[in-house]
Design a protein around this motif. Structure first.
Motif, short mmCIF file in Angstrom:
data_model
loop_
_atom_site.label_atom_id
_atom_site.label_comp_id
_atom_site.label_asym_id
_atom_site.label_seq_id
_atom_site.Cartn_x
_atom_site.Cartn_y
_atom_site.Cartn_z
N SER A 55 0.82 -1.22 0.00
CA SER A 55 0.00 0.00 0.00
C SER A 55 0.85 1.26 0.00
N ASP A 56 2.12 1.14 0.40
CA ASP A 56 3.00 2.32 0.42
C ASP A 56 3.37 2.78 -0.98
N ILE A 57 3.03 1.99 -1.99
CA ILE A 57 3.37 2.39 -3.36
C ILE A 57 2.71 3.71 -3.73
N LYS A 58 1.62 4.03 -3.05
CA LYS A 58 0.91 5.27 -3.39
C LYS A 58 1.74 6.51 -3.06
N PRO A 269 -7.37 9.35 -13.44
CA PRO A 269 -6.42 10.09 -14.29
C PRO A 269 -6.37 11.58 -14.00
N SER A 270 -7.38 12.10 -13.32
CA SER A 270 -7.42 13.53 -13.05
C SER A 270 -6.57 13.93 -11.85
N ASN A 271 -6.62 13.10 -10.78
CA ASN A 271 -5.91 13.48 -9.57
C ASN A 271 -4.86 12.48 -9.11
N GLY A 272 -4.74 11.34 -9.80
CA GLY A 272 -3.72 10.36 -9.46
C GLY A 272 -4.03 9.47 -8.28
N GLU A 273 -5.21 9.59 -7.71
CA GLU A 273 -5.55 8.78 -6.54
C GLU A 273 -5.92 7.36 -6.96
N GLN A 274 -5.55 6.37 -6.12
CA GLN A 274 -5.86 4.99 -6.41
C GLN A 274 -7.36 4.74 -6.36
N MET A 275 -7.82 3.83 -7.22
CA MET A 275 -9.23 3.49 -7.27
C MET A 275 -9.42 2.04 -6.85
N LEU A 283 -4.64 2.76 -16.10
CA LEU A 283 -3.78 1.65 -15.70
C LEU A 283 -2.35 2.16 -15.49
N VAL A 284 -1.77 1.76 -14.36
CA VAL A 284 -0.40 2.15 -13.98
C VAL A 284 0.38 0.87 -13.69
N PHE A 285 1.63 0.80 -14.16
CA PHE A 285 2.45 -0.37 -13.92
C PHE A 285 3.77 0.00 -13.26
N THR A 286 4.18 -0.85 -12.33
CA THR A 286 5.54 -0.82 -11.79
C THR A 286 6.22 -2.11 -12.21
#
Length: 433
Positions: A55-58, A269-275, A283-286
């Motif tokens: 969860s710290d990835i945020k 996509p507007s504010n970058g907060e996780q959904m 979609l975001v990838f690490t």
């Protein structure tokens, strides 16, 4: 069948433990080896030691395509250049190209992911795979090629173009699997019909289609015309190439992400907060295992959702939904958000239309206008002008009713919209001209 049972069926708790170990290692590597990420971490007031849970990835910074362009060509590499054994690059059509580098381990992981993908599609080492993805700096051709060889299958490295020759090879070599964009598959079917060849009489049984968004309506159209099973593959060169996620042939309901290599998130996509799981967003990838050019929270701009419910195929990995559009190619027409895939769904539900269409956006004075041009089939084209005009009004009304935007519709004759051997160009935006 499952290619890597140990990884693809991991219980969620075990998968998350593996991801956390790899995420911690990734943060240490990029912080110590990539000045760009050290600066980003420092600006965010975070160190690798602060990552104690997934969860710290945020708290970690995002990476965007422009960051790769700004550090062209090698600024984001995390290993010495002598450890890089291959380079790929995007076309750079909307700006400076994005360059990605691979170590030998990166290539081995990529081949494994693509082998997983082919097996998820229903392929085995006994298959012959006709690879019509483009070879070269584009990742599609070589990614599929080495994955097919890792599986042990026979590869026909055709690449793109020379469509009539491809049809001849499909007939002569008897491949059982084909890889290409879905729009090119439609073009191949049309060309084969002109040559008097029925796709349903070929040994082909599986189509692995990707590199552009496509709809379930197009899937049904391809399957009904060709008699094959059409499955969806996902990837992008910045993250690896094809094989980041793959649909299984058993369910054909979402693409399994190879989570031991790629940690996915969905953000607003507007504010970058996780959904939350199941909600639509970007979609975001690490990249958990990449050595050459590892990426932290890379914003793909692709809009989809994540489904963590069990799949009938036995894989426990999360599934991503079909790409519904892109946050950066969304059309805004008089305040209404419109995606080409929404238009495509409506068109393919209409009898007498082909999957070939273009959306032309213009500006008249201060008003945006949208025209949808779509080819009709031979039978409809022979109908009376008044009938065609009535059909245009019906389609226009459907677009207005379901999407809330007014568009003019123009039914055009067969073969009049330019074909592409790669990604189909669906939108022509003339507002900046």
């Amino acid at each position: 069948m499952i290619y890597d049972v140990d990884k693809e069926t991991l219980p969620r708790e075990d998968m998350e433990a593996l991801q956390l170990r790899r995420l911690k290692d990734l943060c240490e590597r990029v912080y110590s080896r990539v000045p760009f990420y050290k600066k980003k971490f420092d600006e965010a007031g975070i160190t690798p030691a602060d990552i104690r849970s997934l969860s710290d990835i945020k708290y970690l910074p995002f990476t965007e395509k422009q960051d790769l362009r700004n550090h062209y060509p090698y600024g984001l590499f995390a290993v010495p250049k002598e450890n890089i054994v291959r380079l790929h690059a995007s076309s750079g059509t909307t700006g400076r190209a994005t360059v990605v580098g691979y170590t030998q381990r990166d290539l081995d992981n990529w081949a494994d992911c693509m082998a997983r993908s082919f097996m998820a599609a229903g392929a085995t080492r006994k298959d012959i795979i006709h690879n019509a993805y483009g070879y070269g700096l584009f990742t599609g051709g070589l990614g599929a090629h080495y994955g097919a060889e890792r599986l042990g299958a026979t590869v026909v490295p055709v690449s793109g173009g020379a469509t009539r020759r491809q049809i001849s090879l499909l007939k002569d070599f008897g491949p059982t699997v084909i890889c290409c964009t879905p729009s090119y598959m439609v073009f191949l079917h049309e060309t084969a019909r002109e040559m008097g060849i029925d796709f349903k009489e070929l040994p082909l049984r599986i189509g692995v289609f990707g590199a552009e968004p496509w709809t379930d309506e197009m899937r049904r159209d391809i399957e009904s015309k060709t008699g094959i099973t059409a499955v969806n593959i996902y990837g992008l060169s910045e993250v690896m190439g094809p094989g980041v996620a793959m649909e299984c042939h058993e369910a054909q309901c979402g693409m399994h992400i190879y989570e031991d290599h790629f940690l996915p998130e969905i953000i607003n996509p507007s504010n970058g907060e996780q959904m939350a799981p199941g909600e639509d967003g970007e979609l975001v990838f690490t990249t958990l295992t990449k050595e050459g050019i590892p990426l932290i929270r890379y914003r793909t701009r692709d809009l989809t959702n994540l489904d963590y419910t069990p799949c009938v195929c036995g894989r426990s990995t999360v599934r991503m939904g079909r790409i519904k559009g892109r946050s950066d190619d969304m059309l805004i027409i008089r305040g209404v958000n419109v995606f080409p895939s929404q238009i495509e769904s409506l068109l393919l539900e209409t009898a007498g239309l082909t999957p070939h269409y273009q959306i032309i956006v213009s500006r008249q004075g201060a008003m945006d206008t949208m025209e949808v041009q779509v080819e009709v089939d031979e039978k409809m084209f022979s109908d009376e002008i008044k009938y065609l005009q009535r059909r245009e009004r019906e389609i226009q009304n459907n677009i207005k009713e379901f999407l809330g935007v007014t568009a003019s519709v123009k039914l055009v004759e067969p073969q009049s919209i330019e074909r592409s051997v790669g990604k189909a160009k669906r939108v022509i935006d003339k507002r900046g001209e």
